[in-house]
Write an enzyme that holds these catalytic residues in place. Sequence first.
Site, PDB file in Angstrom:
ATOM      1  N   GLY A 252       0.766  -1.244   0.000  1.00  0.00           N
ATOM      2  CA  GLY A 252       0.000   0.000   0.000  1.00  0.00           C
ATOM      3  C   GLY A 252       0.797   1.294   0.000  1.00  0.00           C
TER       4      GLY A 252
ATOM      5  N   ASP B 277      -4.684   1.491  10.881  1.00  0.00           N
ATOM      6  CA  ASP B 277      -6.105   1.219  11.132  1.00  0.00           C
ATOM      7  C   ASP B 277      -6.225   0.739  12.583  1.00  0.00           C
ATOM      8  OD1 ASP B 277      -8.816   0.646   9.674  1.00  0.00           O
ATOM      9  OD2 ASP B 277      -8.331  -1.259  10.614  1.00  0.00           O
TER      10      ASP B 277
ATOM     11  N   LYS C 182      -6.653   6.127  11.137  1.00  0.00           N
ATOM     12  CA  LYS C 182      -8.052   6.149  11.592  1.00  0.00           C
ATOM     13  C   LYS C 182      -8.005   6.053  13.120  1.00  0.00           C
ATOM     14  CE  LYS C 182      -9.488   3.227   7.678  1.00  0.00           C
ATOM     15  NZ  LYS C 182      -9.988   1.877   7.322  1.00  0.00           N
TER      16      LYS C 182
HETATM   17  P1  IMP Z   1      -3.862  -2.366  10.805  1.00  0.00           P
HETATM   18  O1  IMP Z   1      -2.870  -3.468  10.943  1.00  0.00           O
HETATM   19  O2  IMP Z   1      -5.224  -2.748  11.291  1.00  0.00           O
HETATM   20  O3  IMP Z   1      -3.403  -1.053  11.382  1.00  0.00           O
HETATM   21  O4  IMP Z   1      -4.111  -2.175   9.264  1.00  0.00           O
HETATM   22  C1  IMP Z   1      -3.162  -1.604   8.464  1.00  0.00           C
HETATM   23  C2  IMP Z   1      -3.212  -2.141   7.047  1.00  0.00           C
HETATM   24  O5  IMP Z   1      -4.525  -2.473   6.620  1.00  0.00           O
HETATM   25  C3  IMP Z   1      -2.749  -1.043   6.147  1.00  0.00           C
HETATM   26  O6  IMP Z   1      -1.366  -1.184   5.903  1.00  0.00           O
HETATM   27  C4  IMP Z   1      -3.562  -1.247   4.893  1.00  0.00           C
HETATM   28  O7  IMP Z   1      -2.848  -2.081   4.012  1.00  0.00           O
HETATM   29  C5  IMP Z   1      -4.811  -1.948   5.341  1.00  0.00           C
HETATM   30  N1  IMP Z   1      -5.946  -0.998   5.455  1.00  0.00           N
HETATM   31  C6  IMP Z   1      -6.460  -0.467   6.592  1.00  0.00           C
HETATM   32  N2  IMP Z   1      -7.495   0.351   6.331  1.00  0.00           N
HETATM   33  C7  IMP Z   1      -7.646   0.353   4.985  1.00  0.00           C
HETATM   34  C8  IMP Z   1      -8.551   1.042   4.095  1.00  0.00           C
HETATM   35  O8  IMP Z   1      -9.446   1.822   4.474  1.00  0.00           O
HETATM   36  N3  IMP Z   1      -8.377   0.786   2.763  1.00  0.00           N
HETATM   37  C9  IMP Z   1      -7.432  -0.059   2.280  1.00  0.00           C
HETATM   38  N4  IMP Z   1      -6.546  -0.698   3.083  1.00  0.00           N
HETATM   39  C10 IMP Z   1      -6.660  -0.506   4.427  1.00  0.00           C
HETATM   40 MG    MG Z   2      -0.450  -1.588   4.193  1.00  0.00          MG
END
Ligand code: IMP
Ligand code: MG
Length: 177
Positions: free
Chosen positions: A46, A104, A132
Amino acid sequence: MITIKDKQFEPFIHHEQIAERVTALAQKLNADYTGRNPILLTILNGAFMFAADLVRQLDFDHEIQFTKLSSYDGMDTTGKVTELIGLSADIKDRDIIIVEDIIDTGTTMYHLLPKLKERGAKSIEIAALLMKPGKLTKPLQVKYCAMEIPNEFIVGYGLDYDGLGRNYKSIYVVKEN
Ligand code: IMP
Ligand code: MG
């Protein structure tokens, strides 16, 4: 409006606003990292577009490395982090800036940070395009964050829905119907 597979998305953050925020973040890094030669550890997939725009505005010496981590499936976090491409570089005694597309729940960063510490990094900071805050479940310090958004699923500027939509230069938010 754009359609990706079964979902519709509407405009959310225009590419000009993204560019302004990325430039402001680059200026903060320029103020903090002169003379330190940090490693910018970019999280694939991403963050590739964000990293490309960011590094072109950095005026201090730095190296770029990549690791590929995955935690998301479709529009939801799986709660598990899989390392798909590891980091081979020696990071002992190095300043690390993690370049991430979006924080996230924080699970991905929470998984990565201790591993970098174990390998002897001198300092570790996170530079995220987006965050977020309402979804964060882990105690994380994100020193450099370009933009905060509500708990919505977005695509574009590197972010995907089921592998698609990374190519858009603006960011779009899913339309609930
Ligand atoms: P976390 O591990 O829950 O913090 O998620 C992080 C990863 O989830 C990021 O590196 C993104 O690749 C993916 N991600 C989180 N939210 C979104 C979104 O709204 N759209 C697309 N990818 C997301
Ligand atoms: Mg990512």
